[in-house]
Motif scaffolding. Structure first.
Motif, PDB file in Angstrom:
ATOM      1  N   SER A 145       3.041  -2.903   8.835  1.00 51.81           N
ATOM      2  CA  SER A 145       2.568  -3.964   7.957  1.00 51.81           C
ATOM      3  C   SER A 145       1.721  -4.950   8.748  1.00 51.81           C
ATOM      4  O   SER A 145       1.998  -5.245   9.909  1.00 51.81           O
ATOM      5  N   GLN A 146       0.679  -5.454   8.110  1.00 51.66           N
ATOM      6  CA  GLN A 146      -0.271  -6.343   8.747  1.00 51.66           C
ATOM      7  C   GLN A 146      -0.155  -7.747   8.161  1.00 51.66           C
ATOM      8  O   GLN A 146       0.156  -7.909   6.985  1.00 51.66           O
ATOM      9  N   GLY A 147      -0.460  -8.738   8.982  1.00 51.95           N
ATOM     10  CA  GLY A 147      -0.458 -10.111   8.493  1.00 51.95           C
ATOM     11  C   GLY A 147       0.072 -11.051   9.545  1.00 51.95           C
ATOM     12  O   GLY A 147       1.023 -10.723  10.260  1.00 51.95           O
ATOM     13  N   THR A 148      -0.551 -12.218   9.641  1.00 51.84           N
ATOM     14  CA  THR A 148      -0.135 -13.199  10.643  1.00 51.84           C
ATOM     15  C   THR A 148       1.006 -14.061  10.150  1.00 51.84           C
ATOM     16  O   THR A 148       1.677 -14.719  10.913  1.00 51.84           O
ATOM     17  N   SER A 149       1.254 -14.037   8.839  1.00 51.11           N
ATOM     18  CA  SER A 149       2.298 -14.883   8.268  1.00 51.11           C
ATOM     19  C   SER A 149       3.453 -14.025   7.790  1.00 51.11           C
ATOM     20  O   SER A 149       3.251 -12.996   7.152  1.00 51.11           O
ATOM     21  N   GLU A 150       4.679 -14.450   8.113  1.00 48.79           N
ATOM     22  CA  GLU A 150       5.856 -13.740   7.642  1.00 48.79           C
ATOM     23  C   GLU A 150       6.003 -13.838   6.124  1.00 48.79           C
ATOM     24  O   GLU A 150       6.720 -13.077   5.499  1.00 48.79           O
ATOM     25  N   SER A 151       5.285 -14.799   5.522  1.00 46.77           N
ATOM     26  CA  SER A 151       5.425 -14.981   4.081  1.00 46.77           C
ATOM     27  C   SER A 151       4.651 -13.947   3.288  1.00 46.77           C
ATOM     28  O   SER A 151       4.908 -13.746   2.114  1.00 46.77           O
ATOM     29  N   MET A 152       3.672 -13.267   3.901  1.00 44.03           N
ATOM     30  CA  MET A 152       2.916 -12.265   3.170  1.00 44.03           C
ATOM     31  C   MET A 152       2.360 -11.218   4.134  1.00 44.03           C
ATOM     32  O   MET A 152       1.313 -11.393   4.751  1.00 44.03           O
ATOM     33  N   ALA A 153       3.097 -10.134   4.283  1.00 40.56           N
ATOM     34  CA  ALA A 153       2.640  -8.995   5.072  1.00 40.56           C
ATOM     35  C   ALA A 153       2.119  -7.932   4.115  1.00 40.56           C
ATOM     36  O   ALA A 153       2.550  -7.847   2.967  1.00 40.56           O
ATOM     37  N   LYS A 154       1.182  -7.110   4.576  1.00 39.15           N
ATOM     38  CA  LYS A 154       0.545  -6.131   3.700  1.00 39.15           C
ATOM     39  C   LYS A 154       0.511  -4.753   4.335  1.00 39.15           C
ATOM     40  O   LYS A 154       0.498  -4.610   5.559  1.00 39.15           O
ATOM     41  N   ILE A 155       0.533  -3.737   3.482  1.00 38.84           N
ATOM     42  CA  ILE A 155       0.315  -2.358   3.897  1.00 38.84           C
ATOM     43  C   ILE A 155      -0.797  -1.782   3.022  1.00 38.84           C
ATOM     44  O   ILE A 155      -1.108  -2.317   1.963  1.00 38.84           O
ATOM     45  N   SER A 156      -1.371  -0.712   3.463  1.00 39.50           N
ATOM     46  CA  SER A 156      -2.439  -0.061   2.705  1.00 39.50           C
ATOM     47  C   SER A 156      -2.114   1.402   2.494  1.00 39.50           C
ATOM     48  O   SER A 156      -1.217   1.965   3.153  1.00 39.50           O
ATOM     49  N   GLY A 157      -2.848   2.034   1.589  1.00 38.98           N
ATOM     50  CA  GLY A 157      -2.658   3.462   1.362  1.00 38.98           C
ATOM     51  C   GLY A 157      -2.943   4.266   2.609  1.00 38.98           C
ATOM     52  O   GLY A 157      -2.266   5.259   2.906  1.00 38.98           O
ATOM     53  N   THR A 158      -3.929   3.822   3.387  1.00 40.97           N
ATOM     54  CA  THR A 158      -4.287   4.524   4.622  1.00 40.97           C
ATOM     55  C   THR A 158      -3.177   4.422   5.654  1.00 40.97           C
ATOM     56  O   THR A 158      -2.826   5.408   6.324  1.00 40.97           O
ATOM     57  N   SER A 159      -2.594   3.233   5.782  1.00 44.48           N
ATOM     58  CA  SER A 159      -1.561   3.046   6.807  1.00 44.48           C
ATOM     59  C   SER A 159      -0.268   3.777   6.455  1.00 44.48           C
ATOM     60  O   SER A 159       0.347   4.402   7.327  1.00 44.48           O
ATOM     61  N   ILE A 160       0.158   3.735   5.191  1.00 46.51           N
ATOM     62  CA  ILE A 160       1.420   4.399   4.868  1.00 46.51           C
ATOM     63  C   ILE A 160       1.277   5.916   4.865  1.00 46.51           C
ATOM     64  O   ILE A 160       2.276   6.636   4.997  1.00 46.51           O
ATOM     65  N   ALA A 161       0.055   6.413   4.748  1.00 46.78           N
ATOM     66  CA  ALA A 161      -0.146   7.866   4.792  1.00 46.78           C
ATOM     67  C   ALA A 161       0.281   8.450   6.126  1.00 46.78           C
ATOM     68  O   ALA A 161       0.594   9.642   6.226  1.00 46.78           O
ATOM     69  N   LYS A 162       0.323   7.607   7.170  1.00 48.49           N
ATOM     70  CA  LYS A 162       0.667   8.084   8.510  1.00 48.49           C
ATOM     71  C   LYS A 162       2.173   8.033   8.794  1.00 48.49           C
ATOM     72  O   LYS A 162       2.616   8.465   9.860  1.00 48.49           O
ATOM     73  N   VAL A 163       2.970   7.506   7.845  1.00 40.23           N
ATOM     74  CA  VAL A 163       4.415   7.424   8.041  1.00 40.23           C
ATOM     75  C   VAL A 163       5.000   8.824   8.183  1.00 40.23           C
ATOM     76  O   VAL A 163       4.696   9.729   7.384  1.00 40.23           O
ATOM     77  N   CYS A 164       5.840   9.026   9.208  1.00 40.73           N
ATOM     78  CA  CYS A 164       6.417  10.346   9.480  1.00 40.73           C
ATOM     79  C   CYS A 164       7.649  10.591   8.611  1.00 40.73           C
ATOM     80  O   CYS A 164       8.490   9.702   8.444  1.00 40.73           O
ATOM     81  N   LEU A 165       7.768  11.810   8.083  1.00 41.02           N
ATOM     82  CA  LEU A 165       8.877  12.185   7.216  1.00 41.02           C
ATOM     83  C   LEU A 165       9.473  13.509   7.650  1.00 41.02           C
ATOM     84  O   LEU A 165       8.791  14.356   8.237  1.00 41.02           O
ATOM     85  N   LEU A 166      10.757  13.690   7.344  1.00 43.95           N
ATOM     86  CA  LEU A 166      11.422  14.988   7.478  1.00 43.95           C
ATOM     87  C   LEU A 166      11.696  15.506   6.073  1.00 43.95           C
ATOM     88  O   LEU A 166      12.326  14.815   5.276  1.00 43.95           O
ATOM     89  N   ILE A 167      11.219  16.720   5.783  1.00 44.87           N
ATOM     90  CA  ILE A 167      11.319  17.259   4.430  1.00 44.87           C
ATOM     91  C   ILE A 167      12.219  18.503   4.423  1.00 44.87           C
ATOM     92  O   ILE A 167      11.872  19.534   5.020  1.00 44.87           O
ATOM     93  N   PRO A 168      13.376  18.426   3.754  1.00 43.96           N
ATOM     94  CA  PRO A 168      14.237  19.608   3.622  1.00 43.96           C
ATOM     95  C   PRO A 168      13.749  20.490   2.474  1.00 43.96           C
ATOM     96  O   PRO A 168      12.908  20.073   1.669  1.00 43.96           O
ATOM     97  N   PRO A 169      14.287  21.707   2.370  1.00 46.95           N
ATOM     98  CA  PRO A 169      13.944  22.560   1.231  1.00 46.95           C
ATOM     99  C   PRO A 169      14.357  21.904  -0.089  1.00 46.95           C
ATOM    100  O   PRO A 169      15.221  21.025  -0.120  1.00 46.95           O
ATOM    101  N   ALA A 170      13.745  22.376  -1.182  1.00 43.85           N
ATOM    102  CA  ALA A 170      13.952  21.753  -2.493  1.00 43.85           C
ATOM    103  C   ALA A 170      15.419  21.737  -2.910  1.00 43.85           C
ATOM    104  O   ALA A 170      15.896  20.756  -3.488  1.00 43.85           O
TER     105      ALA A 170
END
Length: 417
Positions: free
Chosen positions: A132-157
């Motif tokens: 999350s980006q932002g200089t103030s703790e009162s309002m941090a932001k994320i973007s579609g581009t940044s969250i796309a890089k979040v790592c996940l573990l995916i089990p079978p269905a």
């Protein structure tokens, strides 16, 4: 990581790029179209707690129009709250999501229910807060581009479905237990109302009751110490207004007196403490001391100790009576205003009329009944807390593969229906 699981990124598990919503200007009158507020997504998911009326003929609404089951993520908030997720549930009217949320459309490799659980996990939450980006703790932001890089573990269905089923079962049990707590609290309030009558007419109380000035059965009161308090635990523990709650002593943020304390101001078992100075909503709080601290303990000057005549008044009944909502209103008539707080002088307090059973055994029975009810509430709260911790731990273990579904199925069998 289990062999059948895959490492992936959030972006790879979406069918389309995250899309921001739309935030038209709120209108006062009903239009038939609603917009979600940020508060609709919390740590527990979606709840329509903050809805706004918006113009219905704005064509830009179409891009943000919600459908039952849509997965939403907040893209701006405080750093602790940014990136919360929830699945929208139809509210019966057209509804759009705001610009400060994004809609996520999961790929066919993940079920929507599992995806919501996965994005709420502690591992993913830590990653989202870190990006999350932002200089103030009162309002941090994320973007579609940044969250796309979040790592996940995916089990079978099939494992996704079982993980969701196990966690849903725990959620149901938590909800059931919390419902029992609310019902038991309501019953306890009703019992207190019935067992401790409030009346200005002594004839309405019955033969075994009397209506008398409190001073007749509380002949004296003691002010606490006025010494400046510290955090150094070598001093004498000193109770303050924040340590009185619900008739009990709460041992959080206890302060200490570095000065010696007169012996008569050391608390004794069953001492009754009354909060004489506080805001109008909190002044009058009363609790009973039951040696919660094993060494000599005293109390601060904005508390007073009420000294009942034990031949006529049980301390436990005094606390019950003083904490009745109707009695709280009665004693606040004696409150005198200060700069930011009000004060109830103990002399004025003792002018209040008390509804008193003349038989000490009746006072004791009233306390016993209410104590048993409170014991049940405490047990239920402990059970709810246990289930919450079980869910948090099991959720993390299941979503990282440390515990497999076959091992966790026993949890379902151990839960009450």
């Amino acid at each position: 990581m289990p062999e059948t699981w895959i490492e992936s990124t959030l972006g790879d598990q979406l069918r389309e790029k995250p899309r921001n919503g739309y935030s038209p200007k709120e209108v006062a009158s009903w239009t038939g179209t609603l917009a979600l507020g940020l508060a609709c997504i919390s740590s527990t998911g979606f709840s329509p707690t903050q809805l706004k009326n918006v113009p219905s003929r704005d064509r830009r609404n179409l891009q943000a129009l919600l459908h039952d089951g849509d997965l939403l993520i907040t893209r701006a908030n405080t750093r602790n709250l940014v990136g919360l997720v929830g699945r929208y549930r139809d509210i019966g009217n057209p509804c759009i999501y705001p610009d400060l949320m994004m809609r996520l459309v999961p790929a066919h490799s993940v079920t929507p229910d599992f995806f919501e659980v996965l994005l709420r996990s502690a591992t993913v939450r830590r990653q989202i807060q870190a990006i999350s980006q932002g200089t103030s703790e009162s309002m941090a932001k994320i973007s579609g581009t940044s969250i796309a890089k979040v790592c996940l573990l995916i089990p079978p269905a099939n494992e996704q479905r079982w993980i969701t089923k196990i966690l849903d079962a725990l959620d149901s049990q938590i909800t059931f237990t919390e419902s029992r707590i609310r019902k038991t609290v309501t019953i306890r309030l009703g019992l207190a109302h019935d067992l401790i009558p409030v009346s200005s007419d002594p004839l309405l109380l019955g033969d075994e009751w009397e209506l008398i000035p409190l001073a007749e059965v509380v002949p004296s009161a003691d002010y606490g110490i006025s010494t400046a308090l510290e955090g150094d635990e070598t001093g004498t523990p000193t109770l303050r207004m924040n340590n009185l709650s619900g008739g009990r002593i709460r041992l959080h943020e206890v302060k200490y007196s570095p000065a010696s304390v007169p012996g008569h101001l050391i608390l004794r078992d069953r001492d009754v403490l009354f909060n004489r100075t506080n805001s109008i909503d909190h002044v009058g709080r009363t609790s009973i001391w039951r040696n919660e601290i094993s060494r000599p303990t005293t109390f601060a000057s904005y508390l007073v100790r009420l000294n009942p005549n034990l031949d006529r008044l049980h301390p436990e009944y005094l606390v019950r009576w003083l904490n009745q909502p109707a009695i709280q209103q009665r004693i606040r008539r004696y409150a005198t205003p200060g700069v930011h707080q009000v004060n109830i002088n103990p002399t004025n307090l003792r002018r209040t009329l008390i509804e008193l059973p003349t038989d000490l055994s009746i006072q004791r029975k009233i306390n016993d009944v209410l104590t048993e009810s409170e014991r049940t509430i405490d047990q239920l709260r402990q059970e709810a807390s246990r289930l919450q911790m079980l869910k948090a731990g099991l959720m993390e273990d299941l979503l990282t593969g440390r515990v497999r579904v076959s091992e966790a199925e026993a949890v379902l069998e151990g839960l009450s229906p």
